[in-house]
Design a protein around this motif. Structure first.
Motif, short mmCIF file in Angstrom:
data_model
loop_
_atom_site.label_atom_id
_atom_site.label_comp_id
_atom_site.label_asym_id
_atom_site.label_seq_id
_atom_site.Cartn_x
_atom_site.Cartn_y
_atom_site.Cartn_z
N GLY A 187 0.84 -1.20 0.00
CA GLY A 187 0.00 0.00 0.00
C GLY A 187 0.87 1.24 0.00
O GLY A 187 2.04 1.19 0.36
N LYS A 188 0.26 2.34 -0.42
CA LYS A 188 1.02 3.58 -0.56
C LYS A 188 1.56 4.09 0.76
O LYS A 188 2.70 4.53 0.86
CB LYS A 188 0.09 4.65 -1.18
N LEU A 189 0.71 4.02 1.79
CA LEU A 189 1.11 4.55 3.08
C LEU A 189 2.31 3.77 3.63
O LEU A 189 3.26 4.35 4.16
CB LEU A 189 -0.07 4.49 4.05
N VAL A 190 2.26 2.46 3.46
CA VAL A 190 3.36 1.64 3.94
C VAL A 190 4.65 1.97 3.20
O VAL A 190 5.72 2.08 3.79
CB VAL A 190 3.02 0.14 3.80
N ARG A 191 4.50 2.16 1.92
CA ARG A 191 5.67 2.54 1.11
C ARG A 191 6.24 3.87 1.62
O ARG A 191 7.45 4.03 1.73
CB ARG A 191 5.22 2.63 -0.35
N LEU A 192 5.34 4.79 1.95
CA LEU A 192 5.77 6.09 2.46
C LEU A 192 6.49 5.93 3.80
O LEU A 192 7.54 6.54 4.04
CB LEU A 192 4.55 7.00 2.62
N ILE A 193 5.95 5.08 4.66
CA ILE A 193 6.58 4.87 5.97
C ILE A 193 7.98 4.29 5.78
O ILE A 193 8.94 4.70 6.41
CB ILE A 193 5.72 3.95 6.85
N ARG A 194 8.07 3.32 4.87
CA ARG A 194 9.39 2.71 4.62
C ARG A 194 10.38 3.74 4.08
O ARG A 194 11.55 3.77 4.46
CB ARG A 194 9.27 1.56 3.62
N LEU A 195 9.88 4.59 3.20
CA LEU A 195 10.73 5.62 2.64
C LEU A 195 11.22 6.53 3.76
O LEU A 195 12.39 6.91 3.82
CB LEU A 195 9.93 6.43 1.61
N GLY A 196 10.31 6.86 4.67
CA GLY A 196 10.67 7.69 5.82
C GLY A 196 11.75 7.05 6.66
O GLY A 196 12.73 7.70 7.04
N ILE A 197 11.61 5.76 6.91
CA ILE A 197 12.60 5.06 7.73
C ILE A 197 13.96 5.05 7.04
O ILE A 197 15.00 5.32 7.65
CB ILE A 197 12.12 3.63 8.03
N ASN A 198 13.95 4.74 5.73
CA ASN A 198 15.21 4.72 4.99
C ASN A 198 15.90 6.08 5.01
O ASN A 198 17.12 6.17 5.14
CB ASN A 198 14.98 4.32 3.53
N ASN A 199 15.11 7.12 4.87
CA ASN A 199 15.70 8.45 4.88
C ASN A 199 16.19 8.84 6.26
O ASN A 199 17.22 9.49 6.39
CB ASN A 199 14.70 9.47 4.35
#
Lengths: 295, 285, 253
Positions: free
Chosen positions: B96-108
């Motif tokens: 899902g988009k939100l999960v992808r966003l959360i993962r992106l946040g963690i990576n950053n």
């Protein structure tokens, strides 16, 4: 029905906590912005980025960070020239060549390299590497761009190595076997089949390694020499962005122009690593290994 | 000519092997210098006394206590938040988009430079939340920095738990949360432990995030509350090695402090590495 | 003899994303009887089985159409609680999957999560379940040892005992003997025969002899469709369709 209700509550709770990371990242950006903005009352963004002079305590003060950016970019590139080949070769060694028993020893070595505190590396640069460079190259100061780059390479190698190794390791063995079956040697297979197949992972590794190097503070603070000028040779001292923030925050009065300028440097630095990370993320997301035929 | 190709391979392999050993050599030299010069400074007094004579003599006890205090706060923040985030990402929502966003946040977040964490900690915890330069501010800053490490390690540990355990539990009428709490988490526990140790060891060695949020140049007092400022091992090394007029005189103290710090950090790392190796062996059976 | 239908599906379709894995499956399952689902790999028999306790819910992007009824109630009704459903419809998996806990804890797990707190009661049910699964004599002296120390066949019987502990009304078995040797397989088959007197059993198997030995009725699946459903004796001796005959005589599959 009670435990089913608990289950729903727990789900929402976890969701809220999972938002914490992204909230933190968001807050970091917000605070960098808020604290940077006042400095741009006095100078334009262009003057800030491309100004050649950084004299924050003069009256009137100069806040041009071109020399600092140049310093950061130079140490990062030079460290990359050392760390990229070493990191990738070590990864190939671990994933393809080393006998399992040797790999079991080398892997922890790489992990220990990663865990070496940066202040200790900086300290080592001062007490051991600097006198050594001074003597070997016959130069007046050992704390310079070259020294800092060596030390940064030491910090970037573990990142580059471990992510590349994962990528190399994940290349389907069917590809490797196919190459062997055509009569290629192991080395030819590595160069022509395995590395191309792992290329997106290796690129991610390199970007993240360089991102780590450009953001690293203590090493450049202690080893780079600290002169805010555009370097003419690799033995010139430089003052990268993170070192400037770390060195001057103590003397900058809270709320002063200097204070806000340092946050603005933080924002620039954050911008660099943020872009690096987005690119790395994009590459690893876009080129996910989805099957054996995704070359 | 196959012979020529094999010769070429042999040559290239030797080069690659040499590259791998250069890393080992670099680490060995670094450790050798610090251990060989540091151990002379280490004594019972060094570990248990406060610094004396403008920090040119005495021990580093307040630094050790300060670093441990900072690490405790870090763990207290990062462990629950990190484990819960990883559970959400791995057990509840995997796409899902939100999960992808959360993962992106963690990576950053993982890529944010340590000094930027320091700036953020200064602006947010010290000033906006009025916590000042304190164990709480420093520990919270380090906690946010450590979060991605713990999330990553926990996710890896959760992924290693076979799905059939989850299915078997659900098939008996357990709820998802019961399944996670009683089956998945116990099985993932060693992996989570390893990851936490690694995360904390990283926090223990960091200097930049605590320079302006938690650690001070000198304080003879041990912290009595979360809102006291402390001395810390990494910052102490930096201060002794770069500031002041007595740099040469305090060299032995610098080496000694560096040795204590890498002893602490490597000790934690080796524990984690050994723990993980044991765990992998166990899983294979 | 009057038939009691415990569970049935009516025109059940199942989709993974856009690809349809099951087409229009209607089967009724008699109470306290064994029904076998057979067919070549990938024919949808396991997918169908996992529809019956909604185990497929764990997979993202799935869709179910049609009806699946347990005691005349739709199990896909949004108001139905899936946790309760799964307690009533137990499952045994292809590979033995005991938890990395003690033998006792493995069996007690289902009771504890379902809210049984009384220790004496738990101990009693653990013993009863292990006896029902014909493994009590082998493990009674080592209840506190890890379940991972048992042999594959013992582990699978332990998993059956674990499923029985929460007193399911229907037991789904997904190729329960496929990872086991012939002797262990025989024990599992004997166990199925024993259990079928008080439990509705639905078993997926790719082993036709096994289906013939253990089941009362057999359903033959092919390419996501139900080809033939019949009494086991009839299906294996006088199949109605040519396709079924080809499969059971080994001409394809």
């Amino acid at each position: 029905m009670k435990r089913q209700h608990i289950d729903k509550g727990v789900h929402s709770g976890f969701f809220l906590i999972a938002l914490f990371s992204i909230t933190a990242l968001f807050l970091i950006m917000v605070f960098l912005f808020i604290e940077s903005i006042p400095v741009f009352d006095h100078i334009t963004i262009k003057e800030f980025i491309f100004g050649k002079y950084w004299y924050p305590t003069d009256d009137p003060a100069d806040f041009g960070i071109l020399a600092l950016i140049t310093g950061s970019v130079c140490v990062t590139l030079l460290s990359g020239m050392i760390a990229i080949p070493l990191g990738i070769m070590t990864a190939v060694y671990l994933a393809e060549i080393a006998p399992p028993k040797v790999a079991q020893i080398v892997k922890p070595v790489v992990e220990l390299m990663a865990s070496m505190p940066s202040v200790v590396i900086g300290f080592f640069a001062i007490v051991v590497v600097a006198p050594f460079i001074q003597k070997v190259f016959n130069i007046p100061v050992g704390l310079n761009m070259f020294n800092a780059s060596l030390m940064l390479a030491f910090m970037a190698i573990p990142t580059i190595c471990s992510i590349s190794e994962d990528a190399v390791f994940c290349v389907p063995s069917a590809l490797k076997e196919a190459s062997f079956a055509l009569g290629a040697t192991h080395f030819e297979t590595i160069i022509k089949v395995i590395i191309p197949a792992a290329l997106s992972g290796i690129c991610t590794a390199v970007i993240l390694g360089l991102s780590r190097a450009i953001g690293e503070t203590m090493v450049v603070l202690m080893a780079a020499g600290g002169a805010a000028m555009i370097p003419g040779s690799i033995f010139d001292p430089v003052r990268p962005l993170p070192a400037t923030i770390a060195a001057e925050m103590a003397e900058a009065a809270f709320g002063s122009e200097h204070y806000h300028a340092l946050f603005a440097i933080g924002l620039v630095l954050f911008g660099f690593t943020f872009i690096f990370n987005l690119v790395a993320d994009y590459i690893s997301y876009k080129f996910r290994q989805t099957g054996e035929a995704s070359l | 000519m196959i012979k020529k190709r094999l010769m070429f391979q042999k040559l290239s392999f030797s080069m690659i092997k040499a590259a791998a050993w250069i890393n080992g050599a670099a680490l060995a030299i670094m450790v050798y210098y610090i251990v060989s010069r540091g151990w002379r400074a280490i004594s019972w007094e060094f570990l248990t006394q406060v610094p004396r004579d403008s920090m040119t003599a005495g021990g580093i006890f307040p630094c050790i206590v300060g670093t441990l205090a900072l690490c405790s706060v870090t763990l207290f923040v990062a462990l629950p938040v990190g484990v819960a985030s990883a559970i959400y990402l791995n057990e509840y929502a995997t796409r899902g988009k939100l999960v992808r966003l959360i993962r992106l946040g963690i990576n950053n977040l993982a890529g944010v430079p340590s000094i930027v964490f320091g700036l953020f900690g200064l602006a947010f915890f010290c000033i906006v939340l009025k916590m000042g330069v304190s164990v709480a501010s420093g520990g919270l800053t380090l906690g946010i920095m450590t979060l991605p490490v713990i999330i990553g390690a926990t996710e890896e540990a959760l992924k290693a738990v076979p799905d059939t355990f989850r299915e078997a539990s659900l098939a008996m009428g357990a709820t998802k949360w019961q399944t996670i709490r009683k089956v998945v988490l116990p099985a993932a526990f060693p992996g989570i432990l390893t990851g936490s140790i690694l995360g904390i060891s990283r926090a223990a060695g960091e200097t930049a995030p605590i320079m302006y949020t938690g650690a001070v140049f000198f304080t003879p007092n041990l912290p009595s509350s979360l809102f006291d400022e402390v001395m810390a091992l990494p910052y102490h090394i930096y201060v002794l090695a770069t500031a002041g007029t007595q740099i040469e005189i305090t060299r032995p103290l610098q080496y000694g402090t560096a040795l204590v710090l890498i002893g602490l950090v490597f000790g934690m790392n080796l524990t984690a590495i050994i723990l993980r190796a044991k765990m992998r062996k166990k899983l294979r059976i | 003899m009057e038939r009691h239908i415990k569970m049935y599906t009516e025109n059940l379709d199942f989709f993974y994303g856009n690809s349809q894995a099951l087409h229009d499956i209607s089967i009724d399952f008699d109470e306290n009887r064994v029904t076998a689902l057979i067919g070549p790999s990938g024919c949808g028999k396991s997918t169908y089985l996992r529809c019956l306790n909604r185990m497929n819910d764990l997979i993202p992007n799935i869709k179910v159409k049609g009806r699946a009824m347990l005691d005349k109630k739709d199990i896909y009704d949004p108001s139905l609680d899936v946790v309760t459903l799964r307690r009533r419809v137990g499952m045994v998996f292809q590979k033995p999957n005991p938890f990395p806990k003690s033998i006792f804890e493995n069996i007690a797990y289902g009771l504890k999560v379902n809210g049984v707190k009384d220790k004496a009661e738990i101990t009693r049910i653990v013993e009863k379940s292990l006896k029902q699964a014909a493994i009590w004599d082998e493990v009674k002296d080592r209840l506190n040892e890890s379940a991972l120390g048992l042999s594959g066949g013992q582990q699978q019987r332990l998993c059956i005992a674990r499923a029985l502990a929460v007193a399911p009304e229907v037991l789904l078995m997904d190729e329960p003997a496929s990872a086991l040797d012939p002797i262990a397989t025989q024990k599992i088959e004997e166990l199925i025969a024993e259990l079928s007197s008080r439990l509705t059993i639905i078993i997926v198997t790719h082993n036709m002899q096994q289906a013939a030995r253990v089941s009362d009725r057999t359903a033959f699946f092919y390419l996501g469709k139900l080809i033939e459903l019949n009494d086991t004796d009839t299906l294996f001796t006088k199949p109605e369709l040519k396709q079924t005959e080809d499969y059971i005589t080994g001409r394809f599959g």
